[in-house]
Scaffold this active site. Structure first.
Site, PDB file in Angstrom:
ATOM      1  N   GLY A  31       0.827  -1.209   0.000  1.00  0.00           N
ATOM      2  CA  GLY A  31       0.000   0.000   0.000  1.00  0.00           C
ATOM      3  C   GLY A  31       0.859   1.256   0.000  1.00  0.00           C
ATOM      4  O   GLY A  31       2.059   1.199  -0.258  1.00  0.00           O
ATOM      5  N   HIS A  34       3.187   4.820  -4.465  1.00  0.00           N
ATOM      6  CA  HIS A  34       4.032   5.942  -4.891  1.00  0.00           C
ATOM      7  C   HIS A  34       4.528   5.692  -6.313  1.00  0.00           C
ATOM      8  O   HIS A  34       4.163   4.680  -6.934  1.00  0.00           O
ATOM      9  CB  HIS A  34       5.178   6.185  -3.896  1.00  0.00           C
ATOM     10  CG  HIS A  34       6.032   4.976  -3.635  1.00  0.00           C
ATOM     11  ND1 HIS A  34       6.813   4.393  -4.609  1.00  0.00           N
ATOM     12  CD2 HIS A  34       6.232   4.234  -2.513  1.00  0.00           C
ATOM     13  CE1 HIS A  34       7.465   3.367  -4.105  1.00  0.00           C
ATOM     14  NE2 HIS A  34       7.127   3.231  -2.837  1.00  0.00           N
ATOM     15  N   GLU A  35       5.386   6.578  -6.806  1.00  0.00           N
ATOM     16  CA  GLU A  35       5.842   6.488  -8.202  1.00  0.00           C
ATOM     17  C   GLU A  35       6.524   5.149  -8.515  1.00  0.00           C
ATOM     18  O   GLU A  35       6.438   4.666  -9.641  1.00  0.00           O
ATOM     19  CB  GLU A  35       6.796   7.641  -8.525  1.00  0.00           C
ATOM     20  CG  GLU A  35       6.105   8.999  -8.657  1.00  0.00           C
ATOM     21  CD  GLU A  35       5.018   9.014  -9.726  1.00  0.00           C
ATOM     22  OE1 GLU A  35       5.227   8.414 -10.803  1.00  0.00           O
ATOM     23  OE2 GLU A  35       3.947   9.599  -9.484  1.00  0.00           O
ATOM     24  N   GLY A  36       7.224   4.580  -7.541  1.00  0.00           N
ATOM     25  CA  GLY A  36       7.873   3.283  -7.754  1.00  0.00           C
ATOM     26  C   GLY A  36       6.834   2.223  -8.075  1.00  0.00           C
ATOM     27  O   GLY A  36       6.970   1.451  -9.040  1.00  0.00           O
ATOM     28  N   HIS A  37       5.770   2.182  -7.271  1.00  0.00           N
ATOM     29  CA  HIS A  37       4.690   1.215  -7.520  1.00  0.00           C
ATOM     30  C   HIS A  37       4.046   1.466  -8.886  1.00  0.00           C
ATOM     31  O   HIS A  37       3.720   0.521  -9.607  1.00  0.00           O
ATOM     32  CB  HIS A  37       3.603   1.328  -6.443  1.00  0.00           C
ATOM     33  CG  HIS A  37       4.066   1.050  -5.047  1.00  0.00           C
ATOM     34  ND1 HIS A  37       3.843   1.915  -4.005  1.00  0.00           N
ATOM     35  CD2 HIS A  37       4.750   0.002  -4.524  1.00  0.00           C
ATOM     36  CE1 HIS A  37       4.350   1.405  -2.894  1.00  0.00           C
ATOM     37  NE2 HIS A  37       4.912   0.251  -3.181  1.00  0.00           N
ATOM     38  N   GLN A  61       6.391  -9.724   7.610  1.00  0.00           N
ATOM     39  CA  GLN A  61       7.731  -9.324   7.183  1.00  0.00           C
ATOM     40  C   GLN A  61       8.348  -8.242   8.054  1.00  0.00           C
ATOM     41  O   GLN A  61       9.426  -7.753   7.774  1.00  0.00           O
ATOM     42  CB  GLN A  61       7.745  -8.951   5.700  1.00  0.00           C
ATOM     43  CG  GLN A  61       6.982  -7.731   5.329  1.00  0.00           C
ATOM     44  CD  GLN A  61       6.774  -7.648   3.824  1.00  0.00           C
ATOM     45  OE1 GLN A  61       6.114  -8.508   3.234  1.00  0.00           O
ATOM     46  NE2 GLN A  61       7.316  -6.629   3.184  1.00  0.00           N
ATOM     47  N   GLY A 147      10.226  -4.790  -8.082  1.00  0.00           N
ATOM     48  CA  GLY A 147      11.120  -3.645  -8.253  1.00  0.00           C
ATOM     49  C   GLY A 147      12.567  -3.985  -7.939  1.00  0.00           C
ATOM     50  O   GLY A 147      12.858  -4.664  -6.947  1.00  0.00           O
ATOM     51  N   GLN A 153      15.032  -9.200  -2.550  1.00  0.00           N
ATOM     52  CA  GLN A 153      13.704  -9.812  -2.584  1.00  0.00           C
ATOM     53  C   GLN A 153      13.445 -10.483  -3.947  1.00  0.00           C
ATOM     54  O   GLN A 153      12.893 -11.582  -4.015  1.00  0.00           O
ATOM     55  CB  GLN A 153      12.668  -8.708  -2.352  1.00  0.00           C
ATOM     56  CG  GLN A 153      11.358  -9.179  -1.839  1.00  0.00           C
ATOM     57  CD  GLN A 153      10.454  -7.987  -1.539  1.00  0.00           C
ATOM     58  OE1 GLN A 153       9.591  -7.649  -2.330  1.00  0.00           O
ATOM     59  NE2 GLN A 153      10.649  -7.355  -0.406  1.00  0.00           N
ATOM     60  N   ARG A 187       8.649   5.210   3.312  1.00  0.00           N
ATOM     61  CA  ARG A 187       9.087   5.904   4.522  1.00  0.00           C
ATOM     62  C   ARG A 187       9.868   7.191   4.269  1.00  0.00           C
ATOM     63  O   ARG A 187      10.224   7.887   5.218  1.00  0.00           O
ATOM     64  CB  ARG A 187       9.940   4.964   5.380  1.00  0.00           C
ATOM     65  CG  ARG A 187       9.166   3.794   5.933  1.00  0.00           C
ATOM     66  CD  ARG A 187       9.898   3.249   7.147  1.00  0.00           C
ATOM     67  NE  ARG A 187       9.448   1.920   7.500  1.00  0.00           N
ATOM     68  CZ  ARG A 187       8.431   1.671   8.310  1.00  0.00           C
ATOM     69  NH1 ARG A 187       7.756   2.659   8.847  1.00  0.00           N
ATOM     70  NH2 ARG A 187       8.095   0.436   8.600  1.00  0.00           N
TER      71      ARG A 187
HETATM   72  P1  AMP Z   1       6.536  -2.203  -1.063  1.00  0.00           P
HETATM   73  O1  AMP Z   1       5.162  -1.642  -1.103  1.00  0.00           O
HETATM   74  O2  AMP Z   1       7.561  -1.271  -0.497  1.00  0.00           O
HETATM   75  O3  AMP Z   1       6.565  -3.586  -0.426  1.00  0.00           O
HETATM   76  O4  AMP Z   1       6.982  -2.431  -2.569  1.00  0.00           O
HETATM   77  C1  AMP Z   1       6.177  -3.146  -3.459  1.00  0.00           C
HETATM   78  C2  AMP Z   1       6.929  -3.345  -4.757  1.00  0.00           C
HETATM   79  O5  AMP Z   1       7.280  -2.081  -5.315  1.00  0.00           O
HETATM   80  C3  AMP Z   1       8.241  -4.129  -4.603  1.00  0.00           C
HETATM   81  O6  AMP Z   1       8.410  -5.009  -5.697  1.00  0.00           O
HETATM   82  C4  AMP Z   1       9.274  -3.028  -4.615  1.00  0.00           C
HETATM   83  O7  AMP Z   1      10.550  -3.458  -5.059  1.00  0.00           O
HETATM   84  C5  AMP Z   1       8.668  -2.051  -5.591  1.00  0.00           C
HETATM   85  N1  AMP Z   1       9.216  -0.712  -5.365  1.00  0.00           N
HETATM   86  C6  AMP Z   1       9.176   0.000  -4.214  1.00  0.00           C
HETATM   87  N2  AMP Z   1       9.837   1.174  -4.364  1.00  0.00           N
HETATM   88  C7  AMP Z   1      10.319   1.188  -5.638  1.00  0.00           C
HETATM   89  C8  AMP Z   1      11.099   2.114  -6.402  1.00  0.00           C
HETATM   90  N3  AMP Z   1      11.525   3.266  -5.895  1.00  0.00           N
HETATM   91  N4  AMP Z   1      11.409   1.797  -7.670  1.00  0.00           N
HETATM   92  C9  AMP Z   1      10.992   0.613  -8.195  1.00  0.00           C
HETATM   93  N5  AMP Z   1      10.251  -0.286  -7.542  1.00  0.00           N
HETATM   94  C10 AMP Z   1       9.921  -0.018  -6.274  1.00  0.00           C
END
Ligand code: AMP
Length: 280
Positions: A31, A34-37, A61, A147, A153, A187
């Site tokens: 959840g 953000h831009e990464g997601h 986790q 990502g 991971q 974060r």
């Molecule tokens: P999270 O919600 O932090 O568990 O991340 C979910 C997915 O988004 C994972 O596969 C992360 O590797 C990917 N992710 C999170 N931040 C980034 C980012 N800055 N750039 C690319 N992928 C990301």
């Protein structure tokens, strides 16, 4: 876009899509989209006809002292962003739906997950692999989109998928960064402006390491010394590890093999645990 909260409904929905011959890509998130997601969602749309996104902060986790209770929850905004991004199904299970009281089965990968982050977070990857395998079993996607930000991971999940013959393709998306170089992360919002400035040393040190490798430096000791020097200039950056590893096994290497060696950094900045990496 459809919002689904139960495992049974998700299984039924995905089974019907598969029966209709549609390909499915799964994006797993905690959840706080953000831009990464969003980059993962875009890649998923290119890879398959149907995009499923899970929005589930996974308690398994998080270690006991890792503040799961304070993990940000922005469900309504997340759902809106997913809809805007062209997601077809969002999965929002409650904790009891994923982990009923009687839950007692875990998935552990026992080599790659012991290294790097596995040393300081000994139960983290068990939580990741357990939730990922559950979600893969529920959705049965053709493609799992992950990502590069969480490179360990990805390496662990590739191993689990191969070892357990799960037959899911893993697609890895490059790290998305903010304008100041900091890798997007849930974060980051809790960093103070001055902390954020210090945190920039992390991505700056990665760029410096890439320059060294591009200019022919092969000694990982030399590159690690330079990276450590750059990080040490920021008093609030407390290094957890700086390592150069093989990108598949996460084992440390002494010589850079271009395209195979990954520089991995984890550090505390005040109360925020930051990780970043770059291929050399
Ligand atoms: P999270 O919600 O932090 O568990 O991340 C979910 C997915 O988004 C994972 O596969 C992360 O590797 C990917 N992710 C999170 N931040 C980034 C980012 N800055 N750039 C690319 N992928 C990301």
């Amino acid at each position: 876009m459809k919002k689904i909260e139960t495992v049974a409904e998700m299984q039924r929905g995905c089974a019907a899509l598969r029966a209709a011959g549609r390909t499915i890509a799964l994006v797993v998130t905690g959840g706080s989209i953000h831009e990464g997601h969003l980059a993962l969602i875009r890649a998923a749309r290119e890879k398959a006809e149907v995009v499923v996104v899970s929005l589930f902060p996974n308690p398994l986790q998080f270690g006991a002292s890792e503040g799961f209770a304070h993990y940000p929850r922005t469900t309504e905004a997340d759902v809106a962003r997913c809809e805007e991004a062209g997601v077809d199904l969002v999965f929002l299970p409650a904790q009891e739906e994923m982990y009923p009281r009687t839950f007692s089965t875990f998935v552990t990968e026992e080599t790659i997950s012991k290294r790097l982050c596995g040393i300081s977070r000994p139960t983290h990857f068990r939580g990741v692999t357990t939730v990922m395998v559950k979600l893969i079993n529920i959705v049965r996607p053709d493609v799992l989109v992950m990502g590069q930000k969480d490179a360990q991971q990805v390496a662990v999940m590739r191993k689990v998928i191969a070892d357990l013959n799960m037959g899911v393709e893993v697609v890895k998306v490059p790290i998305v960064r903010d304008a100041d170089g900091l890798a997007c992360h849930v974060r980051n919002a809790t960093l103070t402006p001055s902390g954020r400035k210090e945190a920039q040393a992390i991505s700056q040190s990665l760029v410096r390491a890439q320059e060294m490798a591009a200019s022919g430096v092969r000694s990982t000791d030399r590159i690690i010394a330079e990276v450590t020097h750059i990080l040490a200039q920021q008093r609030r950056v407390r290094v957890i590890y700086v390592a150069i590893v093989d990108r598949t096994t996460m084992e440390t290497v002494r010589e850079v093999v271009p395209g195979e060696a990954l520089l991995m950094i984890a550090a505390w900045l005040d109360e925020v645990r930051l990780t970043d990496n770059a291929l050399l």
